[in-house]
Design an enzyme around this catalytic site. Structure first.
Site, short mmCIF file in Angstrom:
data_model
loop_
_atom_site.label_atom_id
_atom_site.label_comp_id
_atom_site.label_asym_id
_atom_site.label_seq_id
_atom_site.Cartn_x
_atom_site.Cartn_y
_atom_site.Cartn_z
CB CYS A 85 -7.54 -32.76 68.60
SG CYS A 85 -8.24 -34.39 68.53
CB CYS A 90 -6.13 -36.94 68.39
SG CYS A 90 -6.18 -35.57 69.54
CE LYS A 93 -2.30 -40.47 67.96
NZ LYS A 93 -1.98 -39.76 69.17
CE1 TYR A 226 -0.03 -39.49 75.48
CE2 TYR A 226 1.14 -38.06 76.99
CZ TYR A 226 0.07 -38.89 76.72
OH TYR A 226 -0.89 -39.11 77.66
CD GLU A 230 0.95 -40.86 70.20
OE1 GLU A 230 0.21 -41.43 71.01
OE2 GLU A 230 0.63 -39.82 69.61
CG HIS A 493 -12.28 -67.49 75.83
ND1 HIS A 493 -10.98 -67.20 76.17
CD2 HIS A 493 -12.24 -68.67 75.13
CE1 HIS A 493 -10.18 -68.15 75.71
NE2 HIS A 493 -10.93 -69.05 75.08
CD GLU A 498 -10.34 -64.43 77.76
OE1 GLU A 498 -11.09 -65.06 78.52
OE2 GLU A 498 -10.02 -64.83 76.63
P1 FAD Z 1 -6.20 -26.61 70.47
O1 FAD Z 1 -6.96 -27.79 70.00
O2 FAD Z 1 -4.77 -26.56 70.19
O3 FAD Z 1 -6.93 -25.32 69.88
C1 FAD Z 1 -6.45 -24.01 70.04
C2 FAD Z 1 -6.84 -23.18 68.83
O4 FAD Z 1 -6.70 -21.79 69.13
C3 FAD Z 1 -5.93 -23.45 67.63
O5 FAD Z 1 -6.69 -23.56 66.46
C4 FAD Z 1 -5.05 -22.21 67.59
O6 FAD Z 1 -4.53 -21.95 66.30
C5 FAD Z 1 -6.04 -21.15 68.04
N1 FAD Z 1 -5.43 -19.91 68.53
C6 FAD Z 1 -4.28 -19.75 69.22
N2 FAD Z 1 -4.11 -18.45 69.54
C7 FAD Z 1 -5.19 -17.79 69.04
C8 FAD Z 1 -5.59 -16.44 69.07
N3 FAD Z 1 -4.86 -15.50 69.68
N4 FAD Z 1 -6.75 -16.08 68.46
C9 FAD Z 1 -7.50 -17.02 67.84
N5 FAD Z 1 -7.17 -18.33 67.80
C10 FAD Z 1 -6.03 -18.69 68.39
N6 FAD Z 1 -4.77 -35.77 72.74
C11 FAD Z 1 -5.52 -36.87 72.93
O7 FAD Z 1 -6.42 -36.86 73.78
N7 FAD Z 1 -5.33 -38.01 72.19
C12 FAD Z 1 -4.37 -38.08 71.24
O8 FAD Z 1 -4.22 -39.11 70.59
C13 FAD Z 1 -3.57 -36.92 71.01
N8 FAD Z 1 -2.64 -36.96 70.05
C14 FAD Z 1 -1.89 -35.83 69.83
C15 FAD Z 1 -0.92 -35.88 68.84
C16 FAD Z 1 -0.12 -34.79 68.60
C17 FAD Z 1 0.93 -34.86 67.51
C18 FAD Z 1 -0.31 -33.60 69.36
C19 FAD Z 1 0.53 -32.39 69.08
C20 FAD Z 1 -1.28 -33.53 70.34
C21 FAD Z 1 -2.08 -34.66 70.59
N9 FAD Z 1 -3.06 -34.65 71.58
C22 FAD Z 1 -3.81 -35.77 71.80
C23 FAD Z 1 -3.30 -33.46 72.43
C24 FAD Z 1 -4.53 -32.67 71.93
O9 FAD Z 1 -4.41 -32.40 70.55
C25 FAD Z 1 -4.65 -31.37 72.72
O10 FAD Z 1 -4.66 -31.68 74.10
C26 FAD Z 1 -5.94 -30.63 72.38
O11 FAD Z 1 -6.02 -30.32 71.01
C27 FAD Z 1 -6.00 -29.34 73.20
O12 FAD Z 1 -7.18 -28.63 72.90
P2 FAD Z 1 -7.26 -27.06 73.17
O13 FAD Z 1 -8.68 -26.69 72.94
O14 FAD Z 1 -6.63 -26.73 74.45
O15 FAD Z 1 -6.33 -26.39 72.05
P1 NDP Z 2 6.41 -33.47 76.40
O1 NDP Z 2 6.57 -32.15 77.05
O2 NDP Z 2 5.56 -34.51 77.03
O3 NDP Z 2 7.85 -34.11 76.16
C1 NDP Z 2 8.92 -33.42 75.62
C2 NDP Z 2 10.07 -34.40 75.35
O4 NDP Z 2 11.15 -33.70 74.72
C3 NDP Z 2 10.64 -35.02 76.61
O5 NDP Z 2 11.05 -36.32 76.31
C4 NDP Z 2 11.85 -34.10 76.91
O6 NDP Z 2 12.86 -34.76 77.63
C5 NDP Z 2 12.33 -33.79 75.51
N1 NDP Z 2 13.06 -32.52 75.40
C6 NDP Z 2 12.68 -31.34 75.87
N2 NDP Z 2 13.58 -30.38 75.53
C7 NDP Z 2 14.54 -31.00 74.82
C8 NDP Z 2 15.72 -30.55 74.18
N3 NDP Z 2 16.07 -29.27 74.20
N4 NDP Z 2 16.48 -31.44 73.52
C9 NDP Z 2 16.12 -32.74 73.48
N5 NDP Z 2 14.99 -33.23 74.05
C10 NDP Z 2 14.21 -32.37 74.72
O7 NDP Z 2 5.91 -33.11 74.96
P2 NDP Z 2 5.12 -33.81 73.78
O8 NDP Z 2 5.18 -32.78 72.74
O9 NDP Z 2 5.60 -35.17 73.44
O10 NDP Z 2 3.61 -33.95 74.30
C11 NDP Z 2 2.86 -32.82 74.70
C12 NDP Z 2 1.54 -33.23 75.25
O11 NDP Z 2 0.66 -33.54 74.17
C13 NDP Z 2 1.56 -34.49 76.12
O12 NDP Z 2 1.78 -34.18 77.46
C14 NDP Z 2 0.20 -35.09 75.89
O13 NDP Z 2 -0.68 -34.69 76.91
C15 NDP Z 2 -0.24 -34.54 74.55
N6 NDP Z 2 -0.24 -35.64 73.57
C16 NDP Z 2 -1.09 -36.69 73.75
C17 NDP Z 2 -1.05 -37.77 72.92
C18 NDP Z 2 -1.95 -38.93 73.16
O14 NDP Z 2 -2.91 -38.80 73.91
N7 NDP Z 2 -1.71 -40.07 72.54
C19 NDP Z 2 -0.12 -37.82 71.79
C20 NDP Z 2 0.72 -36.66 71.68
C21 NDP Z 2 0.66 -35.62 72.56
P3 NDP Z 2 12.95 -34.70 79.25
O15 NDP Z 2 12.04 -35.79 79.76
O16 NDP Z 2 14.37 -34.94 79.51
O17 NDP Z 2 12.47 -33.34 79.68
#
Ligand code: FAD
Ligand code: NDP
Length: 518
Positions: A85, A90, A93, A226, A230, A493, A498
């Site tokens: 995140c 997040c 982004k 997502y 995004e 408003h 609203e």
């Molecule tokens: P993480 O935050 O991924 O933390 C896991 C940590 O463990 C990492 O630092 C990793 O390197 C470390 N780790 C892994 N393996 C090991 C190991 N063996 N030993 C030690 N450390 C290790 N969510 C939202 O709510 N709002 C958003 O707007 C949003 N935007 C997103 C945009 C993008 C591009 C992406 C990819 C995700 C987004 N998410 C968003 C999802 C959100 O980031 C994740 O749901 C959240 O970070 C998950 O938290 P976590 O604690 O499970 O893991």
């Molecule tokens: P998702 O697993 O939600 O989506 C993967 C996408 O890639 C789908 O559209 C899937 O299509 C497509 N896909 C999968 N495999 C292939 C392939 N081989 N070739 C082409 N297309 C493929 O993953 P995201 O990484 O987008 O998001 C992961 C999670 O992160 C979300 O579920 C969300 O919870 C979190 N997140 C939250 C955000 C927020 O809160 N704003 C922002 C970003 C992430 P198909 O539908 O056909 O399987």
């Protein structure tokens, strides 16, 4: 001053010796109740869930350690403490989303009388520098918070030796064994690459985009959910020609009427959608550009040329290197941790949080809340469990689509079409008027039960600041908000919010849902 690590078996003994000598170390090393183990709680993974759990546990005077380690991407990108995140999710982004919104605001501002030059340009380098400075300040803030709460932090990768012992290995290869009474796994997920030639060599993922050294230029984003939408949204907003390659539908699992509004709006802003094709091969040309070979369902293929290709095809749980078999922790087929009871794994003193928990929701606030509640149950005699129902979320493209509860499809499937009532309206944010912006993508839909007070099953909003609009309504929906309570709420408003309270046209009526006037 660097804090001494009291984590390893070896260091734990020396830590106890220091304990008698140094008042500073005493505060660090004297807490905790377990004599059998080095720590009351060991958290593997210092992201949203892990840090929240560790900090909460430390409030109860428990001896807590966090291991966090980031494997660099194939492009060599790495980052600091805080997880996805903070570093590659997040936060960067949302900042790039804001950069795209500011670009739109520049256009609007001319209509509001600002004399803005026609040749306004954007500097990718300045944006990345600003974003990364903020990210680094958050990395630092997390380290300070752990220190303040006497949580031991080690930048090391953890893997099980047995079900109470974890081996921590630093980037330099230094190994330590850490034992703990309770272990929380919160290792998150990492972007998946397709198994096609050239993907790893020439492609990037969301783990690279927020710190990309040179402007991405003409960009292809592969995926339809997502992350793909995004990133494509802000890149297009920043002026980079952007295409999205979608193999099926966009935003699977979301309300599909809303998903279409999102993609239609992106298309209207210039994003190109390449529907129903998949990537086959990625090659680098002699002039450093990229050629993507694609194929459709009929075996027809073609080539497309880009400066940057970003894969956003989903994320894989980071569980494969944890040696979970040595601890007896069961995984599901998708590689997530199988849950027995809430966040409890198949081994009673080992728990999983956040993205790696099967049945959880991959969102930061979910990981944080689950982490805090788990620590409170483990150490604070609390009983509250995480409720994974009715969690609101927003897709930032940069038009915001926010929702809570069921999609219309899910409501029909669960309750039957005849048993639900859908109230809907298009609305025009007042600030769109002078700016002469189209309001055709600003839409609200409340899906309710058909009888009695008409409990709201799902609420969907697309438009500017939909995420901000949704948060308060999400609390109300969670508390059982009915359509009648919503309709009796007096609006503020002139706001867009609203319009939610003013919903009165049902889909069933067939009346025009376009809002006119105040
Ligand atoms: P993480 O935050 O991924 O933390 C896991 C940590 O463990 C990492 O630092 C990793 O390197 C470390 N780790 C892994 N393996 C090991 C190991 N063996 N030993 C030690 N450390 C290790 N969510 C939202 O709510 N709002 C958003 O707007 C949003 N935007 C997103 C945009 C993008 C591009 C992406 C990819 C995700 C987004 N998410 C968003 C999802 C959100 O980031 C994740 O749901 C959240 O970070 C998950 O938290 P976590 O604690 O499970 O893991
Ligand atoms: P998702 O697993 O939600 O989506 C993967 C996408 O890639 C789908 O559209 C899937 O299509 C497509 N896909 C999968 N495999 C292939 C392939 N081989 N070739 C082409 N297309 C493929 O993953 P995201 O990484 O987008 O998001 C992961 C999670 O992160 C979300 O579920 C969300 O919870 C979190 N997140 C939250 C955000 C927020 O809160 N704003 C922002 C970003 C992430 P198909 O539908 O056909 O399987």
């Amino acid at each position: 001053m660097a804090l001494p690590m009291c984590g390893s078996r070896l260091l734990f003994l020396s830590c106890r010796k220091i304990h008698r000598l140094s008042p500073i170390n005493r505060t660090i090393c004297s807490q905790g109740s377990s004599d059998k183990y080095d720590y009351d709680l060991l958290v593997i993974g210092g992201g949203s869930g892990g840090l929240a759990c560790a900090k909460e546990a430390a409030q109860y005077d428990k001896k807590v350690m966090v291991l966090d380690y980031v494997d660099p991407t194939p492009k060599g990108t790495k980052w600091g403490l805080g997880g996805t995140c903070v570093n590659v999710g997040c936060i960067p982004k949302k900042l790039m989303h804001q950069a795209a919104l500011l670009g739109e605001a520049i256009d609007d501002s001319r209509k509001y009388g600002w004399q803005v030059q026609d040749d306004v340009t954007h500097s990718w380098d300045t944006l990345v520098a600003g974003v990364q400075n903020h990210v680094k300040s958050l990395n630092w803030g997390h380290r300070i918070q752990l220190k303040d709460k006497n949580v031991q932090y080690m930048n090391a990768k953890g893997s099980f030796v047995d079900n109470h012992t974890v081996k921590a290995v630093t980037a330099k290869g230094k190994e330590e064994l850490v034992t703990a009474e309770n272990i929380v796994l919160a290792t998150g997920m990492r972007p998946r690459y397709p198994k096609i030639p050239g993907a790893l060599e020439y492609g990037i993922t969301s783990d690279d985009i927020f710190s990309l050294k040179k402007p991405p230029g003409r960009t292809l984003v592969i995926g339809g959910s997502y992350v793909a939408l995004e990133c494509a949204g802000f890149l297009n907003g920043l002026g980079f020609p952007t295409s999205v390659m979608v193999r099926s539908i966009c935003l699977r699992g979301f309300d599909q009427q809303m998903a279409r509004l999102v993609t239609d709006q992106m298309q209207s802003k210039g994003v190109e959608f390449l529907w129903h094709i998949v990537p086959q091969q990625l090659e680098q040309t002699q002039d450093d550009h990229l050629t993507m070979t694609w194929m459709d369902g009929n075996g027809v293929s073609g080539h497309l040329h880009y400066d940057t290709v970003m894969f956003a095809i989903g994320r894989d749980p980071e569980t494969s290197s944890l040696n979970l078999d040595l601890a007896g922790v069961e995984l599901t087929a998708s590689g997530k941790i199988a849950s027995k009871n809430g966040e409890q794994s198949s081994v009673p003193h080992i728990y999983a949080l956040g993205d790696i928990l099967q049945g959880g929701i991959e969102l930061t606030p979910v990981a944080i809340k689950a982490g805090k509640l788990l620590a409170q149950r483990l150490f604070g005699n609390q009983t509250h469990t995480m409720d994974y129902e009715k969690v609101a979320t927003t897709v930032f493209t940069p038009l915001e689509y926010s929702c809570v509860g069921l999609s219309e499809e899910a409501a029909i499937e669960r309750h039957g079409e005849e048993n639900i009532e859908v109230y809907h309206a298009f609305y025009k944010p007042v600030e769109f008027s002078v700016a002469e912006r189209t309001a055709e993508f600003c839409y609200i839909k409340a899906i309710c039960t058909g009888d009695g007070d008409q409990r709201i099953l799902g609420l969907h909003i697309s438009g500017p600041h939909a995420g901000e609009m949704m948060q308060g309504f999400a609390a109300a929906v969670k508390c059982g908000l009915t359509y009648h309570q919503l309709a009796s709420t007096v609006g503020i408003h002139p706001t867009s919010a609203e319009e939610v309270a003013k919903l009165h046209i049902t889909k069933r009526s067939g009346l025009d849902p376009t809002v006119t006037g105040c």
